[in-house]
Design an enzyme around this catalytic site. Structure first.
Site, PDB file in Angstrom:
ATOM      1  N   LYS A   1       0.854  -1.200   0.000  1.00  0.00           N
ATOM      2  CA  LYS A   1       0.000   0.000   0.000  1.00  0.00           C
ATOM      3  C   LYS A   1       0.883   1.240   0.000  1.00  0.00           C
ATOM      4  O   LYS A   1       1.884   1.292   0.717  1.00  0.00           O
ATOM      5  CB  LYS A   1      -0.892  -0.044   1.244  1.00  0.00           C
ATOM      6  CG  LYS A   1      -1.936   1.058   1.338  1.00  0.00           C
ATOM      7  CD  LYS A   1      -2.815   0.845   2.581  1.00  0.00           C
ATOM      8  CE  LYS A   1      -3.916   1.889   2.715  1.00  0.00           C
ATOM      9  NZ  LYS A   1      -4.751   1.681   3.907  1.00  0.00           N
TER      10      LYS A   1
ATOM     11  N   SER B   1     -10.031  -0.754   7.228  1.00  0.00           N
ATOM     12  CA  SER B   1      -9.455  -0.530   5.893  1.00  0.00           C
ATOM     13  C   SER B   1      -8.743  -1.735   5.286  1.00  0.00           C
ATOM     14  O   SER B   1      -8.364  -1.691   4.117  1.00  0.00           O
ATOM     15  CB  SER B   1      -8.488   0.648   5.933  1.00  0.00           C
ATOM     16  OG  SER B   1      -9.206   1.850   5.974  1.00  0.00           O
TER      17      SER B   1
ATOM     18  N   SER C   1      -9.845   1.770   3.086  1.00  0.00           N
ATOM     19  CA  SER C   1      -9.012   2.560   2.205  1.00  0.00           C
ATOM     20  C   SER C   1      -7.998   1.741   1.416  1.00  0.00           C
ATOM     21  O   SER C   1      -7.480   2.216   0.419  1.00  0.00           O
ATOM     22  CB  SER C   1      -8.248   3.594   3.034  1.00  0.00           C
ATOM     23  OG  SER C   1      -7.319   2.950   3.892  1.00  0.00           O
TER      24      SER C   1
END
EC number: 6.3.5.7
Lengths: 488, 96
Positions: free
Chosen positions: A81, A180, A156
């Site tokens: 990420k 997330s 997210s």
């Protein structure tokens, strides 16, 4: 060959790499080719460095040839990420604020993955600074759900979930502040694990809400989650909230623990707002455990309804403080037309941050501001205590708590974009876990009639990841959801 | 607990060092009123005698050994600076 490789779990690929049926270079090439073929549609990546990945793969193959392979992750491409530092690679947080930032060092998790021999592969899209539940808040592009490109992958860590689902990485890392990792895992038919707060170092993770954030893996199977967690967990003197605890061999523990377990079903998670198809899939999973001889017990988490409110006070308060560092001075976006230092702060931040980040900074600054601190922040911290106590009371009766991960399957892009409260409520089942610091895991448990994935959440006791993973693994290996893939 | 309508967006934006356009102010004020109305529910909870939780697992007195460690080299630390000169970050004039 390549289509066979891209959807295999780490556990199988490790055997093939060990027996030299496949090389890390071949595997990495297959992943690169797949990414080039499907990412224009999925848009899971912010950037990737093919030459760097292949160099890491070659190094892995050379280690193996010399008899120095480092374990099951050696040679496996793992996506990261874009909020976790990888030395020499971009680190953008999907924000204009950090659009040109290059990380000067590795996060502890990155260093640990590299030490395990993994190939760090690409920078995965997210909601800006990890604030959101759909990956629509990225300053660069919206990631699509691989199962329906008109829908969101969740957020997210939407890029991290979509990349595994689409075969663009064998596993990925994400971060989970209010769900997330688990919510996008549920929406994309992959396994997502949020470890106990403090089990995995946050050093090198761009801070959003420091008392809630935790890094964890996205994988195809629970077995793979155990392998990846084993590589990244452990005390780190560079993170003052890192917890000193023994790290068991999570993979070995999977086969040692057979149950039957006591499974708690909180009634507050099965009420209004839960999609009937999600409820049906989760109830089927409950029946599976019941048939296995597990004791299913109703438990109560009476403060559940306050979770979203508490979360949005605490998370935004911490974010408004953490994001104070983006002032245009030492790094990040700097406004070109500021005439003095004060204007430099105001304009750099106005130009660098997107709407959701600004909204949360405003809310966080408000709840911390003079005259409101006791009414909002202090009260939220007290209700947080009650939420945590609810869970700990439940664990006096059960080993694990089972809930849906998200109230609905993936929603359409734009559907909730203009209504922050509706978006915030999509994390309603995952937020309590972060507030209480517990480990939580989402595993695939079915599909809606229209072909959208559904996830099941298992919430474990603090630092008992081995137990949590074993309970999830029992379900995972008895079902074939991980073998289903999107049509891309 | 205070009413949601107490949110003075100009004052808060100033505290946050964040320049907002008039459109942003109108939009955020309306959206945050919805969120704050939801948050108002917390008033219903009896928190008498409840200790606040700042961390799920608080750890106290975390000290590092008092041993000098190498930091980032100056070049690496300044690599992401928007403007630099002579190993220093350049900013607009602060003191007249």
């Amino acid at each position: 060959m390549s289509s066979e490789l891209i959807y295999q779990p780490i556990s199988q690929l490790a055997d093939q790499l060990a027996s030299k049926k496949v090389s890390s270079v071949e595997l990495t090439q297959a992943i690169v080719a797949r990414t080039k073929a499907v990412d224009p549609k999925v848009k899971a990546f912010n950037s990737f460095d093919e030459a760097d990945a292949l160099a890491q793969a070659r190094a892995s193959d050379e280690r193996r040839a010399a008899g120095q392979a480092r374990g099951p992750l050696d040679g496996i491409p793992i996506g990261i990420k874009d909020v976790i530092s990888v030395e020499g690679q971009p680190l953008t947080a999907s924000s204009k604020m950090l659009a040109n930032f290059v990380s000067p060092y590795d996060a502890t998790v990155t260093k640990k993955l590299k030490n395990a021999g993994a190939v760090c592969w690409g920078r995965l899209n997210l909601d800006e600074f990890a604030m959101g539940s759909s990956t629509e808040n990225s300053a660069f592009h919206t990631t699509s759900n691989p199962y329906d490109l008109d829908r969101v992958p969740g957020g997210s860590s939407g890029g991290s979930a979509a990349a595994v689902a689409a075969g663009e990485a064998i596993a990925t890392l994400g971060s989970d502040t209010g769900g997330s990792i688990r919510q996008p895992a549920a929406l994309c038919n992959v396994v997502g694990l949020k470890p106990t707060y403090g089990l995995v170092s946050r050093y090198g993770l761009i801070a959003f809400a420091s008392s809630l954030d935790q890094i964890g893996p996205f994988t195809r199977t629970v077995e793979d989650a155990a392998i990846t967690l084993g590589a990244i967990a452990g005390y780190d003197p560079l993170d003052s909230t890192s917890f000193k605890t023994e790290i068991p061999d999570y993979l070995a523990e999977l086969s040692k623990r057979k149950g039957p377990w006591k499974i708690g079903i909180p009634k507050e998670y099965f009420g209004e707002g839960l999609d009937p198809e999600v409820a049906a899939a989760v109830e089927k999973a409950v029946s599976y455990y019941e048939k296995l001889g597990c004791e299913i017990k109703n438990v109560s988490l009476p403060h559940t309804e306050y979770g979203v409110g508490v979360y949005y006070i605490i998370a935004t308060a911490e974010c408004s403080s953490n994001l104070g560092r983006y002032d245009g001075v030492r790094y990040g976006h700097r406004s070109k037309d500021a005439k003095d230092i004060t204007e430099l702060y105001f304009k750099s931040r106005a130009e660098g941050f997107g709407p959701e980040v600004k909204r949360r900074i405003i809310l966080g600054t408000y709840v911390l501001s003079s005259g409101y601190y006791d009414a909002y922040y202090l009260r939220a911290q007290k209700v947080r205590t009650l939420i945590r106590q609810d869970f700990l009371n439940a664990y006096k009766e059960v080993d694990v708590i089972l809930t849906p991960t998200a109230p609905t399957p993936a929603f359409k892009k734009g559907e909730k974009a203009s209504n922050p409260l509706a978006m915030y409520l999509s994390d309603i089942y995952t937020i309590g876990v972060n507030l209480a610091g517990l480990p939580g895991l989402s595993i695939p448990c079915g599909f809606s009639k229209s072909g959208l994935p559904i996830g099941l959440q298992l919430i474990g006791q603090p630092f008992k990841e081995a137990e949590l993973l074993s309970i999830a693994h029992t379900y995972d290996r008895a079902h074939d959801w991980a073998t289903r893939h999107p049509n891309l | 607990m205070s009413a949601a309508s107490d949110l003075n967006i100009d004052h808060i934006a100033n505290l946050a060092r964040l320049a907002l356009t008039p459109e942003e102010k109108t939009k955020f004020a309306a959206q945050l009123n919805d969120v704050l109305t939801n948050i108002e529910q917390l008033k219903k909870v009896d928190v008498t005698g409840v200790e606040p939780t700042a961390h799920g697992f608080p750890i106290f007195n975390v000290w590092a050994d008092d041993v000098a460690q190498p930091g980032l080299p100056v070049e690496a630390a300044l690599k992401n600076a928007p403007a630099q000169r002579n190993h220093m970050v350049v900013v607009p004039k602060v003191v007249e």
